[in-house]
Design a protein around this motif. Sequence first.
Motif, mmCIF file in Angstrom:
data_model
loop_
_atom_site.group_PDB
_atom_site.id
_atom_site.type_symbol
_atom_site.label_atom_id
_atom_site.label_comp_id
_atom_site.label_asym_id
_atom_site.label_seq_id
_atom_site.Cartn_x
_atom_site.Cartn_y
_atom_site.Cartn_z
ATOM 1 N N ASP A 166 40.012 67.766 -35.727
ATOM 2 C CA ASP A 166 40.692 68.775 -36.526
ATOM 3 C C ASP A 166 41.393 68.056 -37.677
ATOM 4 O OD1 ASP A 166 41.775 71.222 -37.333
ATOM 5 O OD2 ASP A 166 43.546 70.971 -36.062
ATOM 6 N N VAL A 167 40.978 68.364 -38.900
ATOM 7 C CA VAL A 167 41.573 67.750 -40.091
ATOM 8 C C VAL A 167 42.516 68.771 -40.723
ATOM 9 C CG1 VAL A 167 41.116 66.731 -42.351
ATOM 10 C CG2 VAL A 167 39.499 66.377 -40.472
ATOM 11 N N ARG A 168 43.758 68.367 -40.936
ATOM 12 C CA ARG A 168 44.752 69.243 -41.568
ATOM 13 C C ARG A 168 45.306 68.547 -42.805
ATOM 14 N NH1 ARG A 168 48.127 70.651 -36.185
ATOM 15 N NH2 ARG A 168 46.336 71.376 -35.017
ATOM 16 N N LEU A 169 45.252 69.270 -43.915
ATOM 17 C CA LEU A 169 45.788 68.747 -45.172
ATOM 18 C C LEU A 169 47.107 69.426 -45.485
ATOM 19 C CD1 LEU A 169 42.554 68.788 -47.375
ATOM 20 C CD2 LEU A 169 43.375 67.008 -45.826
ATOM 21 N N THR A 170 48.031 68.660 -46.031
ATOM 22 C CA THR A 170 49.272 69.225 -46.546
ATOM 23 C C THR A 170 49.335 68.885 -48.031
ATOM 24 O OG1 THR A 170 50.467 67.218 -45.890
ATOM 25 C CG2 THR A 170 50.527 69.089 -44.361
ATOM 26 N N PHE A 171 49.835 69.839 -48.814
ATOM 27 C CA PHE A 171 49.872 69.669 -50.263
ATOM 28 C C PHE A 171 51.295 69.803 -50.791
ATOM 29 C CE2 PHE A 171 45.411 69.804 -50.368
ATOM 30 C CZ PHE A 171 44.970 70.870 -49.597
ATOM 31 N N ARG A 172 51.535 69.131 -51.874
ATOM 32 C CA ARG A 172 52.778 69.299 -52.627
ATOM 33 C C ARG A 172 52.378 69.408 -54.087
ATOM 34 N NH1 ARG A 172 58.034 65.541 -53.175
ATOM 35 N NH2 ARG A 172 59.361 67.222 -53.872
ATOM 36 N N HIS A 173 52.864 70.427 -54.756
ATOM 37 C CA HIS A 173 52.541 70.690 -56.167
ATOM 38 C C HIS A 173 51.030 70.860 -56.362
ATOM 39 C CE1 HIS A 173 56.677 69.742 -56.998
ATOM 40 N NE2 HIS A 173 56.524 68.504 -56.578
ATOM 41 N N PHE A 174 50.365 71.452 -55.373
ATOM 42 C CA PHE A 174 48.920 71.639 -55.455
ATOM 43 C C PHE A 174 48.528 72.814 -54.593
ATOM 44 C CE2 PHE A 174 44.513 70.855 -54.171
ATOM 45 C CZ PHE A 174 43.931 70.537 -55.386
ATOM 46 N N ARG A 175 47.540 73.568 -55.070
ATOM 47 C CA ARG A 175 46.945 74.604 -54.234
ATOM 48 C C ARG A 175 45.439 74.566 -54.428
ATOM 49 N NH1 ARG A 175 46.032 79.647 -57.034
ATOM 50 N NH2 ARG A 175 46.888 79.497 -59.121
ATOM 51 N N VAL A 176 44.719 74.811 -53.350
ATOM 52 C CA VAL A 176 43.263 74.763 -53.430
ATOM 53 C C VAL A 176 42.753 76.015 -54.138
ATOM 54 C CG1 VAL A 176 42.824 73.230 -51.494
ATOM 55 C CG2 VAL A 176 43.075 75.661 -51.081
ATOM 56 N N SER A 177 41.721 75.823 -54.935
ATOM 57 C CA SER A 177 41.100 76.928 -55.652
ATOM 58 C C SER A 177 40.230 77.735 -54.704
ATOM 59 C CB SER A 177 40.210 76.394 -56.777
ATOM 60 O OG SER A 177 40.971 75.694 -57.711
ATOM 61 N N THR A 178 39.825 78.889 -55.180
ATOM 62 C CA THR A 178 38.852 79.673 -54.440
ATOM 63 C C THR A 178 37.465 79.195 -54.839
ATOM 64 O OG1 THR A 178 38.848 81.350 -56.169
ATOM 65 C CG2 THR A 178 40.338 81.700 -54.309
ATOM 66 N N PRO A 179 36.478 79.306 -53.955
ATOM 67 C CA PRO A 179 35.118 78.912 -54.329
ATOM 68 C C PRO A 179 34.670 79.710 -55.558
ATOM 69 C CG PRO A 179 35.266 79.321 -51.973
ATOM 70 C CD PRO A 179 36.564 79.779 -52.572
ATOM 71 N N GLY A 180 33.997 79.046 -56.473
ATOM 72 C CA GLY A 180 33.511 79.706 -57.684
ATOM 73 C C GLY A 180 34.553 79.815 -58.782
ATOM 74 N N VAL A 211 39.349 58.448 -42.818
ATOM 75 C CA VAL A 211 39.145 59.826 -43.276
ATOM 76 C C VAL A 211 40.071 60.038 -44.467
ATOM 77 C CG1 VAL A 211 39.250 62.261 -42.643
ATOM 78 C CG2 VAL A 211 38.563 60.557 -40.942
ATOM 79 N N THR A 212 39.482 60.286 -45.634
ATOM 80 C CA THR A 212 40.237 60.386 -46.877
ATOM 81 C C THR A 212 40.094 61.773 -47.481
ATOM 82 O OG1 THR A 212 39.876 58.038 -47.324
ATOM 83 C CG2 THR A 212 40.516 59.413 -49.202
ATOM 84 N N ALA A 213 41.222 62.347 -47.892
ATOM 85 C CA ALA A 213 41.237 63.599 -48.641
ATOM 86 C C ALA A 213 41.643 63.254 -50.067
ATOM 87 C CB ALA A 213 42.220 64.587 -48.031
ATOM 88 N N ARG A 214 40.848 63.700 -51.052
ATOM 89 C CA ARG A 214 41.107 63.413 -52.464
ATOM 90 C C ARG A 214 41.157 64.732 -53.233
ATOM 91 N NH1 ARG A 214 36.841 59.566 -54.318
ATOM 92 N NH2 ARG A 214 38.007 58.193 -52.943
ATOM 93 N N LEU A 215 42.090 64.837 -54.184
ATOM 94 C CA LEU A 215 42.269 66.074 -54.941
ATOM 95 C C LEU A 215 41.518 66.027 -56.264
ATOM 96 C CD1 LEU A 215 46.064 66.774 -54.357
ATOM 97 C CD2 LEU A 215 44.090 67.470 -52.983
ATOM 98 N N PRO A 236 50.535 66.347 -58.283
ATOM 99 C CA PRO A 236 50.088 66.784 -56.959
ATOM 100 C C PRO A 236 50.109 65.649 -55.937
ATOM 101 C CG PRO A 236 48.232 66.640 -58.469
ATOM 102 C CD PRO A 236 49.468 66.376 -59.268
ATOM 103 N N GLU A 237 50.295 66.025 -54.682
ATOM 104 C CA GLU A 237 50.263 65.075 -53.573
ATOM 105 C C GLU A 237 49.482 65.702 -52.430
ATOM 106 O OE1 GLU A 237 54.181 63.756 -52.380
ATOM 107 O OE2 GLU A 237 54.899 63.887 -54.446
ATOM 108 N N VAL A 238 48.886 64.862 -51.601
ATOM 109 C CA VAL A 238 48.152 65.344 -50.436
ATOM 110 C C VAL A 238 48.446 64.439 -49.251
ATOM 111 C CG1 VAL A 238 46.058 64.039 -51.017
ATOM 112 C CG2 VAL A 238 45.871 66.068 -49.564
ATOM 113 N N GLY A 239 48.520 65.037 -48.081
ATOM 114 C CA GLY A 239 48.642 64.301 -46.832
ATOM 115 C C GLY A 239 47.501 64.744 -45.927
ATOM 116 N N VAL A 240 47.041 63.857 -45.055
ATOM 117 C CA VAL A 240 45.955 64.202 -44.147
ATOM 118 C C VAL A 240 46.329 63.774 -42.735
ATOM 119 C CG1 VAL A 240 44.687 62.059 -44.609
ATOM 120 C CG2 VAL A 240 43.457 64.034 -43.720
ATOM 121 N N GLU A 241 46.061 64.667 -41.785
ATOM 122 C CA GLU A 241 46.298 64.393 -40.365
ATOM 123 C C GLU A 241 45.015 64.744 -39.625
ATOM 124 O OE1 GLU A 241 49.063 65.974 -36.669
ATOM 125 O OE2 GLU A 241 49.488 66.652 -38.701
ATOM 126 N N VAL A 242 44.565 63.848 -38.766
ATOM 127 C CA VAL A 242 43.331 64.063 -38.014
ATOM 128 C C VAL A 242 43.634 63.930 -36.532
ATOM 129 C CG1 VAL A 242 40.938 63.335 -37.706
ATOM 130 C CG2 VAL A 242 42.031 63.038 -39.935
#
Length: 197
Positions: A94-108, A151-155, A79-85
């Motif tokens: 406004d924080v925008r994340l971009t993902f590669r080989h990753f998708r965010v889970s649903t809560p719970g 500002v850091t986004a971590r997977l 997985p990879e993540v990019g962050v733009e603020v």
Amino acid sequence: MSWTKETRGRLAALAVCLLLTLGAAGCGTARGGTAGLDSGGDASAGAAGADSPSPVGKVLDGTDDSGRHLREAGGGNAPEVGVEVTPDAADGWDVRLTFRHFRVSTPGARPTAVTGRGPACLFVDGRHVARLYTPRYRLPGRLVPHGTHHVTARLYADDGTVWAVHGKPVQSTADITVSDTRPPGPKPAGADRLSDG
């Protein structure tokens, strides 16, 4: 079959025996067994091993700065993540994340590590701000006062481990600088005359 006091008592006893048997089997695996550890998991992944016979990634001894164990993703599909603020119109960011080989889970989501899935966590200057289940977040201006901030986004995986590549957390950091944009306060009476003189 009629439900009598005797029948209910037998069923209750059977249910207790079943729970004790299942509990002992689960405790035996987590305590003395190596399920999940031989294939790169940890004790919590071993407990979840009933759901996932082969845990994904290898849990490393190292941790991130918040104390969470790293889970090595490896391979070409790590997985990879990019962050733009960017500033928004309402004194926030406004924080925008971009993902590669990753998708965010649903809560719970189930607390089991699944390849390329989990929440993203947002940090400002190393301080945890939010757990994200979407690629966008509005960062309130009060969390980033005057100055330069990281500002850091971590997977993360759904079991709480941190996705890692080559022993380093999968994360991306954007630096933002907040300048003081408030209008200057009123001048004291006579200030213009003092500066002319």
